[in-house]
Design a protein around this motif. Sequence first.
Motif, PDB file in Angstrom:
ATOM      1  N   ARG A 143      33.068  -9.233 -39.873  1.00  0.00           N
ATOM      2  CA  ARG A 143      31.961  -8.290 -40.065  1.00  0.00           C
ATOM      3  C   ARG A 143      30.875  -8.894 -40.968  1.00  0.00           C
ATOM      4  O   ARG A 143      29.680  -8.716 -40.717  1.00  0.00           O
ATOM      5  CB  ARG A 143      32.492  -6.983 -40.651  1.00  0.00           C
ATOM      6  N   ALA A 150      29.056 -11.492 -38.823  1.00  0.00           N
ATOM      7  CA  ALA A 150      28.208 -10.891 -37.792  1.00  0.00           C
ATOM      8  C   ALA A 150      26.867 -10.465 -38.372  1.00  0.00           C
ATOM      9  O   ALA A 150      25.812 -10.678 -37.759  1.00  0.00           O
ATOM     10  CB  ALA A 150      28.923  -9.696 -37.159  1.00  0.00           C
ATOM     11  N   SER A 168      23.344 -12.257 -37.406  1.00  0.00           N
ATOM     12  CA  SER A 168      22.247 -11.459 -36.872  1.00  0.00           C
ATOM     13  C   SER A 168      20.992 -11.651 -37.715  1.00  0.00           C
ATOM     14  O   SER A 168      19.881 -11.777 -37.184  1.00  0.00           O
ATOM     15  CB  SER A 168      22.652  -9.982 -36.827  1.00  0.00           C
ATOM     16  N   PHE A 175      30.800  -8.380 -33.498  1.00  0.00           N
ATOM     17  CA  PHE A 175      29.551  -8.844 -32.882  1.00  0.00           C
ATOM     18  C   PHE A 175      29.125  -7.994 -31.685  1.00  0.00           C
ATOM     19  O   PHE A 175      28.070  -8.262 -31.101  1.00  0.00           O
ATOM     20  CB  PHE A 175      29.697 -10.298 -32.422  1.00  0.00           C
ATOM     21  N   VAL A 230      25.456  -6.952 -31.034  1.00  0.00           N
ATOM     22  CA  VAL A 230      24.570  -7.530 -32.051  1.00  0.00           C
ATOM     23  C   VAL A 230      23.429  -8.278 -31.379  1.00  0.00           C
ATOM     24  O   VAL A 230      23.641  -9.122 -30.508  1.00  0.00           O
ATOM     25  CB  VAL A 230      25.360  -8.479 -32.987  1.00  0.00           C
TER      26      VAL A 230
END
Length: 440
Positions: free
Chosen positions: A117, A120, A124, A152, A155
């Motif tokens: 997490r 991700a 991003s 993800f 994303v």
Amino acid sequence: MSKTETIAFISTRGKTPSVSFLEAMERGLAPDGGLFMPDRWPHLSDSLWKNIHGKSLQEIGLQLSRTFIPEVAARELQPLVEDALSFEAPLVHLHDNRYILELFHGPTLAFKDFGARFMARMMSYQARRKGEQMVILVATSGDTGSAVGQAFEGVEGVDVCLLYPSGKVSKLQEQQLTTIGGNVTALEVDGTFDDCQKMVKEAFLDEELREDITLSSANSINIARLLPQMFYYASALAQIEDNRPVHFCVPSGNFGNLTAGMMAGKTGMPAGQFVAGTNVNDVVPAFLEKGNFVPKSSRTTISSAMDVGNPSNLERIRALYPEMATLKQHLWAASFDDGRTRDAIREVYSDYDYLLDPHTAVGYLAARQYKDERKEDRAPVIILSTAHPAKFGDIIEPVIGHSVAMPDRLAASLDQEKKSIGMEAEYQALEVFLREHYGS
């Protein structure tokens, strides 16, 4: 480290110029084939470790993120960290001086949720900043795939390919990682986890491919996976009342989880010994005993996420402690077979009414053996529990004699359609797939 010095990241092999955290994250593997590590270790004893009691996981995460990612402003880091760490890592007293750090309260009920997490959100951020489309390659022996895939999912600016060994992950793990869809593709490789990992590494070293496709990795070869794993070591110390240095016991396969703890130790974390528990894939215990590392083909066990015969992060560990004598002062390891693993699950459930998954059971065995050999050592041992036991109900239920309650979010994945693409365990097959689907 003075306040004017900025941490950069260098390769364990020393043949690559230093880069920022975001660059190291995006590359995954260093150009010389090494793994990225900080070029210096900040001394955080006064600013963090001496005042760790009572700090929240989110506070710890922000402080360590600001230390190692100076190129991102604190006002931008804070929402990313808080969103990534939207669940806790409770410390549970098991018995005597043994504690369990439960790292399975995230979306996929595995410790990989912390790193996935966090990564991700950082990926991003980087994709938006650069205006590029990234392709994330992940080799998984189980929980990494589902954690990364769900982290993800949807994303913007990122596609994900999950490579997993066909028939060598649990049914539940396979359902979790093959039912995401969208920007997440599951590649079912006819081979072992080591084959998957080798294919991913070859892709990163293929400069022609990387000129055509922006590749990155979400495996523990990526430094962005290890940084957030440092957070929960600190969180464990924030929750324990004992002021003595504690030993950390880590079920280990690719050794990223343990490496993160050792990295925290380099910043002044008051840790005693790091104890690694492995299954019969015992290359690291053998290395510590004999002094030379000999990789082996991985063997299939009931603790499948630890079925690794050539752990990538041993390279980082050896970079942290190049001298064997010094390394052995910080790291102790032992291996256990499936029979003893089942016995540990049964014993802990019977004696303490606590259910261990097969990986955490290996950690429990390692902690017990370490303490049995050092009866005068009264320091607490914190065992990192890496997955919710319900993820391994098919293994645990025959051991304890009844069913394991399954959380709703796990049960839901069993009813979804599996979506995977079969692939030979050859790099050429992966290269062709990547060019066809993501090439310009």
